[in-house]
Design a protein around this motif. Structure first.
Motif, PDB file in Angstrom:
ATOM      1  N   UNK A 175       4.874  -2.794 -12.915  1.00  0.00           N
ATOM      2  CA  UNK A 175       5.908  -1.992 -13.671  1.00  0.00           C
ATOM      3  C   UNK A 175       6.202  -0.460 -13.436  1.00  0.00           C
ATOM      4  N   UNK A 176       7.312  -0.159 -13.350  1.00  0.00           N
ATOM      5  CA  UNK A 176       7.737   1.252 -13.022  1.00  0.00           C
ATOM      6  C   UNK A 176       8.364   1.718 -14.407  1.00  0.00           C
TER       7      UNK A 176
ATOM      8  N   UNK B 263      -6.439   5.715 -10.091  1.00  0.00           N
ATOM      9  CA  UNK B 263      -5.316   6.526  -9.818  1.00  0.00           C
ATOM     10  C   UNK B 263      -4.066   6.210  -9.449  1.00  0.00           C
ATOM     11  N   UNK B 264      -4.087   4.585  -9.246  1.00  0.00           N
ATOM     12  CA  UNK B 264      -2.768   3.931  -8.947  1.00  0.00           C
ATOM     13  C   UNK B 264      -2.540   3.661  -7.366  1.00  0.00           C
ATOM     14  N   UNK B 265      -3.541   3.959  -6.841  1.00  0.00           N
ATOM     15  CA  UNK B 265      -3.433   3.659  -5.197  1.00  0.00           C
ATOM     16  C   UNK B 265      -4.082   2.403  -4.932  1.00  0.00           C
ATOM     17  N   UNK B 266      -3.412   1.620  -3.949  1.00  0.00           N
ATOM     18  CA  UNK B 266      -3.797   0.222  -3.741  1.00  0.00           C
ATOM     19  C   UNK B 266      -4.259   0.057  -2.322  1.00  0.00           C
ATOM     20  N   UNK B 267      -5.272  -0.892  -2.146  1.00  0.00           N
ATOM     21  CA  UNK B 267      -5.767  -1.222  -0.887  1.00  0.00           C
ATOM     22  C   UNK B 267      -5.374  -2.806  -0.578  1.00  0.00           C
ATOM     23  N   UNK B 268      -4.960  -3.001   0.379  1.00  0.00           N
ATOM     24  CA  UNK B 268      -4.331  -4.267   0.738  1.00  0.00           C
ATOM     25  C   UNK B 268      -5.033  -4.864   1.773  1.00  0.00           C
TER      26      UNK B 268
ATOM     27  N   UNK C 196       8.559  -6.061  -6.230  1.00  0.00           N
ATOM     28  CA  UNK C 196       8.072  -4.867  -5.510  1.00  0.00           C
ATOM     29  C   UNK C 196       8.362  -3.463  -6.024  1.00  0.00           C
ATOM     30  N   UNK C 197       9.386  -3.204  -6.605  1.00  0.00           N
ATOM     31  CA  UNK C 197       9.896  -1.865  -7.004  1.00  0.00           C
ATOM     32  C   UNK C 197       9.406  -1.866  -8.469  1.00  0.00           C
ATOM     33  N   UNK C 198       9.017  -2.913  -9.104  1.00  0.00           N
ATOM     34  CA  UNK C 198       8.557  -2.608 -10.559  1.00  0.00           C
ATOM     35  C   UNK C 198       9.709  -2.729 -11.577  1.00  0.00           C
TER      36      UNK C 198
ATOM     37  N   UNK D 193       0.878  -1.250   0.005  1.00  0.00           N
ATOM     38  CA  UNK D 193       0.067  -0.192   0.113  1.00  0.00           C
ATOM     39  C   UNK D 193       0.883   1.129  -0.034  1.00  0.00           C
ATOM     40  N   UNK D 194       2.310   1.149   0.224  1.00  0.00           N
ATOM     41  CA  UNK D 194       3.076   2.208   0.257  1.00  0.00           C
ATOM     42  C   UNK D 194       3.337   2.967  -1.120  1.00  0.00           C
ATOM     43  N   UNK D 195       3.203   1.954  -2.026  1.00  0.00           N
ATOM     44  CA  UNK D 195       3.489   2.337  -3.539  1.00  0.00           C
ATOM     45  C   UNK D 195       2.361   2.646  -4.234  1.00  0.00           C
ATOM     46  N   UNK D 196       2.605   3.345  -5.416  1.00  0.00           N
ATOM     47  CA  UNK D 196       1.603   3.339  -6.575  1.00  0.00           C
ATOM     48  C   UNK D 196       1.744   2.317  -7.722  1.00  0.00           C
ATOM     49  N   UNK D 197       0.794   2.307  -8.373  1.00  0.00           N
ATOM     50  CA  UNK D 197       0.758   1.316  -9.601  1.00  0.00           C
ATOM     51  C   UNK D 197       0.371   1.898 -10.877  1.00  0.00           C
ATOM     52  N   UNK D 198       1.117   1.388 -11.842  1.00  0.00           N
ATOM     53  CA  UNK D 198       0.982   1.751 -13.341  1.00  0.00           C
ATOM     54  C   UNK D 198      -0.358   1.520 -14.071  1.00  0.00           C
ATOM     55  N   UNK D 199      -1.343   0.687 -13.454  1.00  0.00           N
ATOM     56  CA  UNK D 199      -2.576   0.331 -13.992  1.00  0.00           C
ATOM     57  C   UNK D 199      -3.576  -0.184 -13.175  1.00  0.00           C
ATOM     58  N   UNK D 200      -4.781   0.010 -13.016  1.00  0.00           N
ATOM     59  CA  UNK D 200      -5.824  -0.592 -12.068  1.00  0.00           C
ATOM     60  C   UNK D 200      -5.852  -2.200 -12.332  1.00  0.00           C
TER      61      UNK D 200
END
Length: 449
Positions: free
Chosen positions: A438-439, A369-374, A407-409, A337-344
């Motif tokens: 992916x980053x 928006x790229x935010x994740x809930x875990x 984790x870091x893409x 949940x600390x990182x953002x993501x490139x696609x929903x």
């Protein structure tokens, strides 16, 4: 004043295990200059470095006294006051995709004296660090490894790579953008005024970079180290934009050829550019210095734009590409949940972890928006399906090592699946993870720690 991470009691499980072998595990009081100096001498020996001079030890003692410093002692040894094993750790901010940060437990200075091999010391030390980090509530552990075969057994995996670039400057004429600013030679004192702010700005641009500490810059500049010849040979150049604001700097040395003065070798020791304009200005400067036939740039990103900014791409070779930063997830919900993501997307990960920290099944729901809930879920309860009844949920099984690699893409889920390291339970799951994790910028760490 000591920080809580410095004074947390030594891990009892590892201490008991070592005590059964006649060894004593304990913290080093970093305010005790003599004890801390002994630890540093053993640390240097462990990495085959020369015995530090007293002034170098004094600089080290002052520069890293904030760290949690641990040793193992053999009270029956001739030099019973010196440890036979060392490790150093501290909480640090690690950049994750989205120019965000997560607290990581940085592990450094892992050494075991060759007189005490095969006694379970390294395992006890690393497992103690992981238990301590977990107790401190730190979601990720991180390290740079001198050997690639040690840390996978503890759940670590490479997550940011690095490479050495070699540029034949007699062939590689610059065809990239014309920089708008100008360059200045400066001294170490001038650099110390601007470097911390610039380094922190750039840290947030690259997943894998960590928060820098004060002593790091001194080490880069050769302040307080034994290699004074190298320190005197160091050149520092600063890049200012058109308005006169510092946007980057570089440290470099030049090795003079004894036979051909026109083909000297320049080594880029460290280069920071806060934007593309500064990047172009600094790298063009490196490529066009007179009487230099080759530029070497170690510990750089595996995806450097300058390889597309020269007239002859064959003048540039990338060597020594491989693992550099290793990460290890300890708390899956906090880490993801600390990182953002490139696609929903909606994902379910069943993670195996022999040490137990990340073991379980987790749902990750990424919004537009790229935010994740875990959440951690019960894989057999149907709870995961109920959370996404109208949409396909990607499902995979993998080890904590492979989740940490992703984790870091910078590591491809498709590649890991083809290697048999990720098991896909729903068709298309691995491709969906690839697209989301992916980053856009290759993860990179420009230092050792």
């Amino acid at each position: 004043m000591s920080s809580p991470h410095q004074t947390r009691p030594i891990d009892p499980e590892s201490a008991r295990r070592l005590a059964a072998r006649g060894l004593r595990m304990d913290l080093v009081d970093t305010s005790d200059a003599e004890a801390f100096a002994r630890w540093h001498v053993v640390d240097a020996r462990g990495f085959h470095e020369s015995r530090p001079r007293p002034e170098s030890i004094a600089a080290l003692v002052e520069g890293v006294a904030y760290r949690r410093t641990t040793g193992v002692w053999d009270d029956t040894a001739v030099d019973a006051a010196s440890p036979v094993s060392t490790v150093s750790s501290w909480p640090v901010q690690l950049t994750v995709p989205g120019e965000r940060s997560v607290t990581a437990w940085a592990i450094s200075s892992v050494s075991v004296a060759p007189t005490h091999r095969r006694r379970g010391i390294a395992r006890a030390m690393i497992e103690a660090e992981l238990r301590t980090a977990h107790a401190e509530g730190v979601p990720v552990a991180a390290l740079t490894a001198t050997e690639a075969t040690i840390y996978a057994r503890f759940g670590f995996a490479p997550s940011a790579m690095a490479a050495t670039w070699k540029i034949d400057t007699r062939r590689a004429s610059w065809v990239g953008p014309e920089a708008s600013g100008r360059l200045h030679f400066i001294d170490a004192a001038a650099l110390q005024q601007i470097a911390p702010t610039l380094m922190e700005r750039v840290r947030l641009q690259f997943a894998g970079e960590i928060e820098h500490w004060d002593h790091l810059l001194d080490r880069m500049l050769g302040i307080g180290i034994d290699d004074q010849e190298r320190a005197r040979a160091l050149r520092i150049v600063r890049y200012d934009d058109a308005s006169g604001e510092a946007q980057g700097f570089a440290l470099y040395t030049i090795a003079v050829s004894p036979t051909d003065f026109s083909s000297n070798t320049l080594t880029v020791e460290y280069l920071v550019a806060a934007n593309d304009d500064a990047y172009a200005g600094l790298w063009r400067f490196m490529f066009e210095i007179d009487l230099v036939g080759q530029v070497n740039a170690p510990l750089r990103s595996i995806d450097e734009p300058f390889s597309w900014q020269v007239s002859d791409t064959r003048a540039i070779t990338k060597t020594a590409e491989g693992d550099h930063l290793w990460t290890r997830i300890l708390d899956v919900p906090a880490a993801l949940s600390a990182r953002t993501y490139s696609a929903p997307g909606r994902f379910t990960f069943t993670v195996t972890d022999e040490l137990g920290y990340a073991d379980g099944t987790f749902s990750l729901d990424v919004d537009a928006s790229g935010l994740g809930v875990v959440r951690q879920v019960d894989a057999d309860s149907g709870e995961v399906d109920a959370a996404a009844p109208d949409q396909l949920r990607a499902r995979v099984s993998l080890s904590v090592n492979d989740l940490s690699a992703l984790y870091l893409g910078g590591v491809s889920a498709v590649t890991l699946a083809r290697a048999g390291r990720i098991v896909e339970h729903v068709a298309g799951s691995v491709a969906a993870i690839d697209a989301s994790f992916r980053s856009p910028v290759a993860p990179w760490l420009g230092i050792w720690f």
